[in-house]
Scaffold this active site. Structure first.
Site, PDB file in Angstrom:
ATOM      1  N   ASN A   9       1.842  -8.102  -4.649  1.00 59.60           N
ATOM      2  CA  ASN A   9       1.839  -7.052  -5.675  1.00 59.60           C
ATOM      3  C   ASN A   9       1.608  -5.723  -4.957  1.00 59.60           C
ATOM      4  O   ASN A   9       0.495  -5.433  -4.536  1.00 59.60           O
ATOM      5  CB  ASN A   9       0.713  -7.351  -6.679  1.00 59.60           C
ATOM      6  N   TRP A  10       2.679  -4.950  -4.837  1.00 60.65           N
ATOM      7  CA  TRP A  10       2.577  -3.690  -4.080  1.00 60.65           C
ATOM      8  C   TRP A  10       1.870  -2.599  -4.876  1.00 60.65           C
ATOM      9  O   TRP A  10       1.584  -1.527  -4.353  1.00 60.65           O
ATOM     10  CB  TRP A  10       3.980  -3.198  -3.673  1.00 60.65           C
ATOM     11  N   LYS A  11       1.641  -2.834  -6.145  1.00 63.49           N
ATOM     12  CA  LYS A  11       1.018  -1.831  -7.028  1.00 63.49           C
ATOM     13  C   LYS A  11       1.790  -0.509  -6.923  1.00 63.49           C
ATOM     14  O   LYS A  11       3.011  -0.528  -6.801  1.00 63.49           O
ATOM     15  CB  LYS A  11      -0.463  -1.662  -6.691  1.00 63.49           C
ATOM     16  N   HIS A  95      -1.742  -8.077 -15.544  1.00 69.15           N
ATOM     17  CA  HIS A  95      -2.645  -7.827 -14.409  1.00 69.15           C
ATOM     18  C   HIS A  95      -3.897  -7.113 -14.921  1.00 69.15           C
ATOM     19  O   HIS A  95      -3.824  -6.315 -15.857  1.00 69.15           O
ATOM     20  CB  HIS A  95      -1.919  -6.964 -13.366  1.00 69.15           C
ATOM     21  N   GLU A  97      -5.460  -4.665 -13.910  1.00 72.40           N
ATOM     22  CA  GLU A  97      -5.363  -3.198 -13.942  1.00 72.40           C
ATOM     23  C   GLU A  97      -4.603  -2.745 -15.181  1.00 72.40           C
ATOM     24  O   GLU A  97      -4.889  -1.683 -15.740  1.00 72.40           O
ATOM     25  CB  GLU A  97      -4.706  -2.685 -12.642  1.00 72.40           C
ATOM     26  N   GLU A 167      -7.357 -14.224 -11.199  1.00 70.48           N
ATOM     27  CA  GLU A 167      -7.815 -13.099 -10.387  1.00 70.48           C
ATOM     28  C   GLU A 167      -9.129 -12.563 -10.934  1.00 70.48           C
ATOM     29  O   GLU A 167      -9.126 -11.762 -11.890  1.00 70.48           O
ATOM     30  CB  GLU A 167      -6.773 -11.980 -10.412  1.00 70.48           C
ATOM     31  N   GLY A 173      -9.150  -5.961  -4.650  1.00 70.08           N
ATOM     32  CA  GLY A 173      -9.218  -4.720  -3.881  1.00 70.08           C
ATOM     33  C   GLY A 173     -10.609  -4.359  -3.401  1.00 70.08           C
ATOM     34  O   GLY A 173     -10.852  -3.238  -2.953  1.00 70.08           O
ATOM     35  N   SER A 213      -8.522 -10.128  -2.902  1.00 66.87           N
ATOM     36  CA  SER A 213      -8.856  -9.948  -1.489  1.00 66.87           C
ATOM     37  C   SER A 213      -8.459 -11.150  -0.624  1.00 66.87           C
ATOM     38  O   SER A 213      -9.192 -11.551   0.273  1.00 66.87           O
ATOM     39  CB  SER A 213     -10.340  -9.607  -1.335  1.00 66.87           C
ATOM     40  N   GLY A 234      -2.613  -8.204  -3.178  1.00 74.80           N
ATOM     41  CA  GLY A 234      -2.391  -6.769  -3.218  1.00 74.80           C
ATOM     42  C   GLY A 234      -2.358  -6.194  -1.810  1.00 74.80           C
ATOM     43  O   GLY A 234      -1.335  -6.186  -1.126  1.00 74.80           O
ATOM     44  N   GLY A 235      -3.503  -5.737  -1.346  1.00 70.41           N
ATOM     45  CA  GLY A 235      -3.600  -5.002  -0.076  1.00 70.41           C
ATOM     46  C   GLY A 235      -2.884  -5.647   1.096  1.00 70.41           C
ATOM     47  O   GLY A 235      -2.122  -4.977   1.821  1.00 70.41           O
TER      48      GLY A 235
HETATM   49  C1  PEP Z   1      -3.849  -7.861  -6.818  1.00 71.38           C
HETATM   50  O1  PEP Z   1      -3.311  -6.788  -6.751  1.00 71.38           O
HETATM   51  O2  PEP Z   1      -3.517  -8.642  -7.719  1.00 71.38           O
HETATM   52  C2  PEP Z   1      -4.858  -8.216  -5.833  1.00 71.38           C
HETATM   53  C3  PEP Z   1      -5.373  -9.409  -5.854  1.00 71.38           C
HETATM   54  O3  PEP Z   1      -5.214  -7.239  -4.912  1.00 71.38           O
HETATM   55  P1  PEP Z   1      -6.040  -7.449  -3.531  1.00 71.38           P
HETATM   56  O4  PEP Z   1      -5.359  -8.597  -2.813  1.00 71.38           O
HETATM   57  O5  PEP Z   1      -5.907  -6.160  -2.811  1.00 71.38           O
HETATM   58  O6  PEP Z   1      -7.435  -7.794  -3.897  1.00 71.38           O
END
Ligand code: PEP
Length: 250
Positions: A9-11, A95, A97, A167, A173, A213, A234-235
């Site tokens: 997920n590049w956000k 998600h 967010e 999640e 994040g 993470s 994500g990251g």
């Molecule tokens: C996400 O964006 O769904 C996520 C899990 O981010 P991260 O891996 O950065 O925690």
């Protein structure tokens, strides 16, 4: 056997050009991978370019959100058929967010999941508790309500083809990962909830990802757990070097 699925997920990161470069680098590293489904989820503005870059590769393309209506006066929104039309195979729905900043509810998630299925997209349905909810020992209560609300009205066959991403909000994040035992225990709870709603066959088939993470140094331990079928990342999905390590976790 459930095929593992690792989705990035590049956000709100990467221009179209940056996205194409990332996918080209990723493909060079992961083109031999066959036993893991790979998906990248760029922002809307990069989807068309990245669709061209992933054509003919083993990388699937997901959007990060969509509206549930086919078309209409919904300024700023994107319809399921539009995603399908430019080559999306997947879409992330609900998600945390989106729930936190854009008022998504289990009801809108449910409408979107149904619309995604109707359009032929694989929905990655996100659920997860906040830190306060976990500390109040409400994780299963909260996640159970999200799963029931998000999947209400689907058929067992439709649920079998879904991806659910567990999640925990406090792990996204933040660098804080749920322990593999805790993550597996909630994923197993989600599978039991699906079994209760749709039967054991759907529960055995539905793939459940962990997200929060996930990094190259914790993916193997998470993926070794019986109810964790993949990761939503994500990251660590923003660089080909780290994302390819997640994809090649074995
Ligand atoms: C996400 O964006 O769904 C996520 C899990 O981010 P991260 O891996 O950065 O925690």
């Amino acid at each position: 056997m459930r095929k593992p699925i690792i989705a990035g997920n590049w956000k709100m990161h990467k221009t179209a050009g940056e996205g194409v470069t990332l996918v080209e680098q990723l493909n060079a590293l992961t083109k031999a991978v066959q036993d893991v489904e790979i998906v990248v989820c760029p922002p809307f503005t990069a989807l068309a370019s990245v669709a061209t870059a992933v054509a003919g590769t083993n990388i699937g393309l997901g959007a990060q959100n969509m509206h549930w209506e086919d078309k209409g006066a919904f300024t700023g929104e994107v319809a399921p058929g539009m995603l399908k039309d430019i080559g999306c195979t997947h879409v992330v729905i609900g998600h945390s967010e989106r729930r936190q900043y854009f008022a998504e509810t289990d009801e809108t998630v449910n409408k979107k999941v149904k619309a995604a299925i109707k359009a032929g997209l694989t929905a990655i349905v996100c659920v997860g508790e906040t830190l306060a909810e976990r500390e109040a020992n409400d994780t299963e209560k909260v996640v159970g309500v999200q799963v029931k609300g998000g999947l209400e009205g689907l058929t067992a066959g439709q649920v079998a083809d879904l991806v659910i991403a567990y999640e925990p909000v406090w792990a996204i994040g933040t660098g804080r990962t749920a322990s593999s035992e805790d993550a597996n225990s909630v994923c197993a709870f989600i599978r039991r909830t699906v079994a209760g709603m749709f039967g054991q066959e759907a529960a055995d088939k539905v793939r459940i990802q962990y997200g929060g993470s996930v990094k190259p140094d914790n993916i193997a331990e998470l993926m070794a757990k019986p109810d964790i079928d993949g990761a939503l990342v994500g990251g660590a999905s923003l660089e080909a070097a780290s994302f390819s390590k997640l994809v090649m976790f074995k």
